[in-house]
Motif scaffolding. Structure first.
Motif, short mmCIF file in Angstrom:
data_model
loop_
_atom_site.label_atom_id
_atom_site.label_comp_id
_atom_site.label_asym_id
_atom_site.label_seq_id
_atom_site.Cartn_x
_atom_site.Cartn_y
_atom_site.Cartn_z
N VAL A 37 1.17 -1.18 0.44
CA VAL A 37 -0.13 -0.40 0.06
C VAL A 37 0.60 1.39 -0.25
O VAL A 37 0.40 2.22 -1.09
N ASN A 38 2.13 0.67 0.83
CA ASN A 38 2.72 2.48 0.97
C ASN A 38 3.57 2.58 -0.59
O ASN A 38 3.44 3.85 -0.82
N GLU A 39 3.93 1.38 -1.12
CA GLU A 39 4.57 2.11 -2.04
C GLU A 39 4.17 1.93 -2.94
O GLU A 39 4.01 2.61 -3.76
N VAL A 40 2.55 1.60 -3.27
CA VAL A 40 1.42 2.48 -4.34
C VAL A 40 1.50 4.12 -3.91
O VAL A 40 1.84 4.86 -5.20
N ASN A 41 1.44 4.58 -2.38
CA ASN A 41 1.24 5.37 -2.55
C ASN A 41 2.21 6.63 -2.80
O ASN A 41 2.49 7.82 -3.45
N ILE A 42 4.16 5.84 -2.81
CA ILE A 42 4.86 6.54 -3.00
C ILE A 42 4.63 6.90 -4.03
O ILE A 42 5.14 7.77 -4.70
N ARG A 43 5.19 5.54 -5.57
CA ARG A 43 4.80 5.53 -6.86
C ARG A 43 3.53 6.90 -7.09
O ARG A 43 4.22 7.48 -8.26
N LEU A 44 3.12 7.35 -6.68
CA LEU A 44 1.76 8.07 -6.99
C LEU A 44 2.25 9.83 -6.84
O LEU A 44 1.61 10.06 -7.24
N GLU A 45 2.52 9.19 -5.62
CA GLU A 45 3.47 10.86 -5.11
C GLU A 45 4.38 11.13 -5.90
O GLU A 45 3.91 12.67 -6.59
N HIS A 46 4.97 10.52 -6.05
CA HIS A 46 5.94 10.45 -7.09
C HIS A 46 5.49 10.52 -9.06
O HIS A 46 5.87 11.67 -9.50
N LEU A 47 4.44 10.68 -9.03
CA LEU A 47 3.77 10.25 -10.55
C LEU A 47 2.89 11.91 -10.16
O LEU A 47 3.13 12.26 -11.19
N ILE A 48 2.15 12.48 -9.16
CA ILE A 48 1.62 13.65 -9.30
C ILE A 48 2.96 14.74 -9.68
O ILE A 48 2.54 15.91 -10.82
N GLU A 49 4.36 14.39 -8.81
CA GLU A 49 5.09 15.82 -8.80
C GLU A 49 5.85 15.58 -10.91
O GLU A 49 5.78 16.63 -10.93
N GLN A 50 5.80 14.56 -10.96
CA GLN A 50 6.17 14.63 -12.75
C GLN A 50 4.69 15.27 -13.36
O GLN A 50 5.25 15.76 -14.25
N ILE A 51 3.73 15.44 -13.18
CA ILE A 51 2.44 16.03 -13.61
C ILE A 51 2.64 17.14 -13.51
O ILE A 51 2.65 18.30 -14.55
N HIS A 52 2.63 18.11 -12.02
CA HIS A 52 3.29 19.24 -11.56
C HIS A 52 3.67 19.71 -12.45
O HIS A 52 4.03 20.96 -13.37
N HIS A 53 5.18 19.03 -13.00
CA HIS A 53 6.46 19.31 -13.50
C HIS A 53 5.86 19.63 -14.86
O HIS A 53 5.97 19.92 -15.73
N VAL A 54 5.05 18.86 -15.69
CA VAL A 54 4.66 18.63 -17.17
C VAL A 54 3.59 20.18 -16.85
O VAL A 54 3.77 21.03 -17.89
#
Length: 217
Positions: A143-160
């Motif tokens: 569960v935490n692994e999914v949350n961490i990867r989602l947060e990372h994905l959100i950061e990348q979306i903010h960058h885009v």
């Protein structure tokens, strides 16, 4: 399954990257210019190779040689100025949008007359790069692994999103400049036309007055 899907998306996520190599003299400074949006993380990796006169080739490394890395913002503010080794990683975060100047210079203290060695710098600059700590992820549950990867994905979306906003700002600025230039050209053409008409009328009047004074008409 969900974590694998997120990992698949992360592997194919595109970030702006610049990879190149260039040659500089041992006492020379060389800079690259990178156009970066505001509030964006920039990660640079470099490796220095020294030219060997005996093998007539670049050595794999340049032990004992350091490299000064200086980053200057579009306003002239020095964001980073640090001495690294012959191979290293530097990071900084842009505060405003625009062209950032990244300069490299070796810390060689030899006189310019004898410091004739040529250096090759391999440079890889990644704009908007965010790293995942895989060891930390593995220590967590799924569960935490999914949350961490989602947060990372959100950061990348903010960058885009920031990239898109910056490109829109540049496009708007370019459009305004083009419109102003076209408007100036139009007014200059109108002024030229009025000047030509005025000169033509003046010439006709001058010729008419000349002929009248000579009693030719």
């Amino acid at each position: 399954m969900k974590s694998k899907l997120i990992g698949f998306l992360m592997n194919f996520w595109i970030s702006s990257s610049l990879a190149l190599y260039f040659h500089i003299g041992e006492r020379e400074e060389k800079c690259v210019i990178e156009d970066i949006p505001s509030d964006t993380l920039v990660v640079g990796n470099y490796k220095v190779q020294r030219w060997d006169l005996h093998t007539r080739d670049f050595l794999e490394s340049a032990p004992g040689l350091g490299m000064f890395v200086t980053v200057t913002s579009p306003t002239g503010e020095v964001q980073l100025s640090k001495l690294y080794g012959p191979q290293g990683t530097f990071t900084f975060t842009s505060h405003i949008s625009g062209e950032h100047i990244i300069c490299f210079q070796s810390n060689s203290t030899r006189f310019a007359v004898i410091a004739g060695s040529k250096l090759r710098i391999h440079l890889d600059i990644r704009v908007g790069e965010h790293f995942l700590d895989e060891s930390a992820i593995q220590a967590k549950d799924k569960v935490n692994e999914v949350n961490i990867r989602l947060e990372h994905l959100i950061e990348q979306i903010h960058h885009v999103t920031r990239e898109q906003e910056y490109e829109r700002e540049r496009e708007e600025k370019f459009r305004k400049t083009s419109e102003e230039t076209n408007s100036n050209i139009l007014w200059w053409a109108i002024v030229q036309t009025l000047i030509l008409i005025s000169v033509g009328i003046w010439q006709i009047k001058s010729l008419r007055d000349f002929f009248i004074s000579k009693k030719l008409v």
